[in-house]
Design an enzyme around this catalytic site. Structure first.
Site, mmCIF file in Angstrom:
data_model
loop_
_atom_site.group_PDB
_atom_site.id
_atom_site.type_symbol
_atom_site.label_atom_id
_atom_site.label_comp_id
_atom_site.label_asym_id
_atom_site.label_seq_id
_atom_site.Cartn_x
_atom_site.Cartn_y
_atom_site.Cartn_z
ATOM 1 N N ARG A 94 10.838 15.953 10.279
ATOM 2 C CA ARG A 94 12.208 15.440 10.113
ATOM 3 C C ARG A 94 12.827 15.365 11.489
ATOM 4 O O ARG A 94 13.067 16.393 12.138
ATOM 5 C CB ARG A 94 13.038 16.339 9.195
ATOM 6 C CG ARG A 94 14.519 15.970 9.235
ATOM 7 C CD ARG A 94 15.321 16.545 8.102
ATOM 8 N NE ARG A 94 15.036 15.847 6.863
ATOM 9 C CZ ARG A 94 15.777 15.931 5.766
ATOM 10 N NH1 ARG A 94 16.853 16.682 5.757
ATOM 11 N NH2 ARG A 94 15.460 15.248 4.690
ATOM 12 N N ASP A 144 24.746 6.575 -0.765
ATOM 13 C CA ASP A 144 24.375 7.672 0.124
ATOM 14 C C ASP A 144 25.612 7.998 0.971
ATOM 15 O O ASP A 144 26.613 7.262 0.941
ATOM 16 C CB ASP A 144 23.178 7.251 1.009
ATOM 17 C CG ASP A 144 22.672 8.381 1.910
ATOM 18 O OD1 ASP A 144 22.984 9.557 1.641
ATOM 19 O OD2 ASP A 144 21.966 8.075 2.900
ATOM 20 N N HIS A 167 13.534 6.870 5.361
ATOM 21 C CA HIS A 167 13.362 8.102 4.572
ATOM 22 C C HIS A 167 12.401 7.796 3.422
ATOM 23 O O HIS A 167 12.775 7.812 2.254
ATOM 24 C CB HIS A 167 14.726 8.571 4.050
ATOM 25 C CG HIS A 167 14.749 9.986 3.564
ATOM 26 N ND1 HIS A 167 13.648 10.813 3.591
ATOM 27 C CD2 HIS A 167 15.752 10.734 3.020
ATOM 28 C CE1 HIS A 167 13.979 12.000 3.106
ATOM 29 N NE2 HIS A 167 15.237 11.976 2.737
ATOM 30 N N CYS A 172 20.753 10.195 -3.086
ATOM 31 C CA CYS A 172 19.632 11.014 -2.612
ATOM 32 C C CYS A 172 20.034 12.472 -2.400
ATOM 33 O O CYS A 172 19.168 13.334 -2.302
ATOM 34 C CB CYS A 172 19.083 10.424 -1.318
ATOM 35 S SG CYS A 172 20.293 10.338 -0.006
HETATM 36 N N1 CP Z 1 17.588 14.032 0.161
HETATM 37 C C1 CP Z 1 17.157 14.858 1.130
HETATM 38 O O1 CP Z 1 16.321 14.519 1.969
HETATM 39 O O2 CP Z 1 17.701 16.104 1.073
HETATM 40 P P1 CP Z 1 17.580 17.239 2.190
HETATM 41 O O3 CP Z 1 18.327 16.767 3.395
HETATM 42 O O4 CP Z 1 18.218 18.447 1.539
HETATM 43 O O5 CP Z 1 16.132 17.467 2.504
HETATM 44 N N1 NVA Z 2 21.440 9.216 5.258
HETATM 45 C C1 NVA Z 2 21.406 10.655 5.144
HETATM 46 C C2 NVA Z 2 20.360 11.089 4.182
HETATM 47 C C3 NVA Z 2 20.273 12.559 3.938
HETATM 48 C C4 NVA Z 2 19.158 12.961 3.042
HETATM 49 C C5 NVA Z 2 21.185 11.265 6.514
HETATM 50 O O1 NVA Z 2 20.367 10.744 7.275
HETATM 51 O O2 NVA Z 2 21.829 12.254 6.836
#
Ligand code: CP
Ligand code: NVA
Length: 303
Positions: free
Chosen positions: A100, A222, A127, A262
């Protein structure tokens, strides 16, 4: 040759097979098969996570393996060791790396130098694991993708980019309603439109949230401020205000429309409490399906 998942496009050849595998794994959730027995997944986090961290860790346990969680700040990477060297070293210890990151280029760099599969656990651009869970959720609800219309309302961000590719790849119509200046990436849009055309479905980007949501079977949103954009918060909250998913917006969607997010959600901002807590909301199914979708992904890549 090792196989990575850095973008939805990496799943273009077998996305439907992986979703089918995820469905089967969800139905028969046992620990007998252990297809990844003794294998280890390293997970590098530059940003916070609840779902990604827990679902990958539990997924590895259920597949017979282990997961090691690494906060990038605690790694030498946080002190300047290159991503390339980190990739080379971790590849000597583990069988797969979930990453990540802030920058998509870092995920690509890790994948380039790792000799084990690299899985994108979210970056500023895509993602993919989230979208696989979302598609699994849609499949469960509607039993098909063809003829289903999804509306994505809000920021043309990482989730939106992967959603455009994912919907196009499975043949589902998608209309994105995004404010000017916050549309999804133009190159990804172009690519997704070409895939949609080949698969006989539609992808459109419009400014009006109402127009996007009109007649939709699914309304997806989102956050307005993604991780790493905190200093833009005030401006974004103003720009996106008309893009809130609330009862009024849903009134224009199909009467059977479901609502997706999400998570994590900023209640009262991109989505109202009454909507996210309503019977239309499938957000918890999406969260659960991260586990099943990622188990299938890991078996496909690391099995
Ligand atoms: N949706 C998602 O990726 O959640 P987290 O940021 O909690 O991993
Ligand atoms: N668009 C958001 C998604 C989180 C799961 C972010 O990148 O923070």
């Amino acid at each position: 040759m090792k196989r990575d998942l850095t973008t939805m496009l990496d799943l273009q050849d077998d996305i439907l097979d992986i979703l089918e595998m995820a469905e089967a794994m969800k139905k028969k959730r046992d620990m007998d098969a252990q297809p990844l027995k003794g294998k280890v997944l390293a997970m590098i986090f530059e940003k916070s996570s609840t779902r990604t961290r827990v679902s990958f860790e539990v997924g590895m346990i259920e597949l017979g393996g282990f997961a090691v969680t690494l906060n990038s700040k605690d790694l030498q990477m946080g002190r300047g060791e290159t991503v390339a060297d980190t990739a080379r070293v971790l590849s000597r210890y583990v069988d797969g790396i979930m990453y990540r990151a802030y920058e998509h280029s870092m995920v690509l760099e890790l994948a380039k130098y790792a000799t084990v599969p690299v899985i994108n656990g979210l970056d500023n651009f895509e993602h993919p694991c989230q979208i696989m869970a979302d598609l699994l959720t849609v499949k469960e609800r509607f039993g098909q993708f063809k003829g289903i219309k999804m509306a994505y309302v809000g920021d043309g961000n990482n989730v939106c980019n992967s959603l455009m590719l994912g919907c196009a790849m499975v043949g589902m119509d998608l209309a994105c309603g995004c404010p000017p200046g916050y549309e999804p990436d133009p190159e990804v849009t172009k690519r997704a439109k070409a895939i949609a055309k080949a698969n006989g479905c539609r992808l459109s980007i419009v400014e009006s949230p109402k127009e996007a949501a009109e007649g939709a079977d699914i309304v997806y949103t989102d956050v307005w401020v993604s991780m790493g954009q905190e200093e833009e918060q005030r401006v974004r909250e103003k720009v996106f205000r008309p893009y809130q998913v609330n009862a009024e917006l849903l009134a224009g969607a199909h009467e059977r429309a479901i609502v997706m997010h999400c998570l994590p959600a900023h209640r009262g901002m991109e989505i109202t409490d009454d909507v996210i807590d309503s019977e239309r909301s499938v957000v918890l199914d999406q969260a659960e399906n991260r586990l099943h979708a990622q188990k299938a992904i890991m078996v496909a890549l690391m099995g």
